[in-house]
Motif scaffolding. Structure first.
Motif, PDB file in Angstrom:
ATOM      1  N   VAL A  23       1.147   1.395  -4.857  1.00 12.39           N
ATOM      2  CA  VAL A  23       1.329   0.590  -6.070  1.00 12.39           C
ATOM      3  C   VAL A  23       1.974  -0.768  -5.780  1.00 12.39           C
ATOM      4  CG1 VAL A  23       1.351   2.586  -7.607  1.00 12.39           C
ATOM      5  CG2 VAL A  23       3.525   1.742  -6.684  1.00 12.39           C
ATOM      6  N   ARG A  24       1.922  -1.187  -4.501  1.00  9.74           N
ATOM      7  CA  ARG A  24       2.450  -2.501  -4.133  1.00  9.74           C
ATOM      8  C   ARG A  24       1.440  -3.598  -4.480  1.00  9.74           C
ATOM      9  NH1 ARG A  24       3.265  -2.124   1.969  1.00  9.74           N
ATOM     10  NH2 ARG A  24       1.190  -1.225   1.712  1.00  9.74           N
ATOM     11  N   THR A  25       1.833  -4.861  -4.236  1.00  6.62           N
ATOM     12  CA  THR A  25       0.915  -5.971  -4.476  1.00  6.62           C
ATOM     13  C   THR A  25      -0.209  -5.949  -3.443  1.00  6.62           C
ATOM     14  OG1 THR A  25       2.083  -7.512  -3.024  1.00  6.62           O
ATOM     15  CG2 THR A  25       2.833  -7.391  -5.336  1.00  6.62           C
ATOM     16  N   GLU A  26      -1.274  -6.663  -3.737  1.00  4.81           N
ATOM     17  CA  GLU A  26      -2.403  -6.727  -2.807  1.00  4.81           C
ATOM     18  C   GLU A  26      -1.972  -7.319  -1.467  1.00  4.81           C
ATOM     19  OE1 GLU A  26      -7.006  -8.394  -2.633  1.00  4.81           O
ATOM     20  OE2 GLU A  26      -5.833  -8.649  -4.477  1.00  4.81           O
ATOM     21  N   ASP A  27      -1.107  -8.333  -1.485  1.00  5.84           N
ATOM     22  CA  ASP A  27      -0.618  -8.936  -0.237  1.00  5.84           C
ATOM     23  C   ASP A  27       0.165  -7.924   0.592  1.00  5.84           C
ATOM     24  OD1 ASP A  27      -1.774 -11.376  -0.754  1.00  5.84           O
ATOM     25  OD2 ASP A  27       0.070 -12.313  -1.496  1.00  5.84           O
ATOM     26  N   GLU A  28       1.042  -7.163  -0.059  1.00  3.61           N
ATOM     27  CA  GLU A  28       1.803  -6.132   0.656  1.00  3.61           C
ATOM     28  C   GLU A  28       0.844  -5.101   1.266  1.00  3.61           C
ATOM     29  OE1 GLU A  28       5.972  -5.167  -1.423  1.00  3.61           O
ATOM     30  OE2 GLU A  28       4.298  -5.206  -2.842  1.00  3.61           O
ATOM     31  N   TYR A  29      -0.129  -4.686   0.464  1.00  2.85           N
ATOM     32  CA  TYR A  29      -1.121  -3.700   0.900  1.00  2.85           C
ATOM     33  C   TYR A  29      -1.884  -4.213   2.129  1.00  2.85           C
ATOM     34  CZ  TYR A  29      -5.244  -0.627   0.593  1.00  2.85           C
ATOM     35  OH  TYR A  29      -6.261   0.249   0.867  1.00  2.85           O
ATOM     36  N   ASN A  30      -2.298  -5.492   2.079  1.00  3.53           N
ATOM     37  CA  ASN A  30      -3.073  -6.080   3.169  1.00  3.53           C
ATOM     38  C   ASN A  30      -2.252  -6.258   4.447  1.00  3.53           C
ATOM     39  OD1 ASN A  30      -5.398  -6.165   1.622  1.00  3.53           O
ATOM     40  ND2 ASN A  30      -5.035  -8.245   0.909  1.00  3.53           N
ATOM     41  N   ASP A  31      -0.937  -6.327   4.310  1.00  4.15           N
ATOM     42  CA  ASP A  31      -0.053  -6.458   5.481  1.00  4.15           C
ATOM     43  C   ASP A  31       0.114  -5.131   6.213  1.00  4.15           C
ATOM     44  OD1 ASP A  31       0.334  -9.159   5.222  1.00  4.15           O
ATOM     45  OD2 ASP A  31       2.261  -8.983   4.181  1.00  4.15           O
ATOM     46  N   GLY A  32      -0.345  -4.040   5.615  1.00  3.48           N
ATOM     47  CA  GLY A  32      -0.241  -2.729   6.231  1.00  3.48           C
ATOM     48  C   GLY A  32      -0.129  -1.665   5.170  1.00  3.48           C
ATOM     49  N   SER A  33      -0.823  -0.553   5.371  1.00  2.52           N
ATOM     50  CA  SER A  33      -0.809   0.531   4.390  1.00  2.52           C
ATOM     51  C   SER A  33      -1.079   1.853   5.089  1.00  2.52           C
ATOM     52  CB  SER A  33      -1.858   0.284   3.302  1.00  2.52           C
ATOM     53  OG  SER A  33      -3.155   0.299   3.877  1.00  2.52           O
TER      54      SER A  33
END
Length: 101
Positions: A23-33
């Motif tokens: 449920v993080r932002t798209e930028d956070e998600y793209n930095d690693g998930s």
């Protein structure tokens, strides 16, 4: 329900009905998930609710964010919308020691 990392992950791996939800932002998600996680940003407000409403309520959702606060909030919202099984990752992705992409 709040679960520690080891319990959260082992329960997810054994759950044929489990879905990972970031449920993080798209930028956070793209930095690693966590691999195979669905990303629905809780900061999108009503947009978050619309996306959550499209999910299958019969599934079990393993929810995480960066530290555990947003995912805890997301679990609460999901329960109000009729989702019975939501599991919050205590400590969030910032403390995650499992697989990442």
């Amino acid at each position: 329900m709040n679960l520690g990392q080891k319990e959260w992950w082992s329960q997810f791996l054994a759950d044929e009905n489990g879905v990972l939800l970031d449920v993080r932002t798209e930028d956070e998600y793209n930095d690693g998930s966590i691999p195979n996680a669905i990303n629905i940003d809780i900061y999108k407000g009503q947009g978050f609710i619309y996306k959550i409403e499209e999910l299958d309520k019969s599934k079990n959702y393993y929810v995480y964010c960066a530290a555990g606060a947003r995912s805890s909030q997301a679990c609460g919202v999901m329960q109000q919308l009729g989702f019975e099984n939501t599991y919050n990752l205590l400590g969030g992705f910032s403390n995650w020691e499992g697989p990442t992409k």
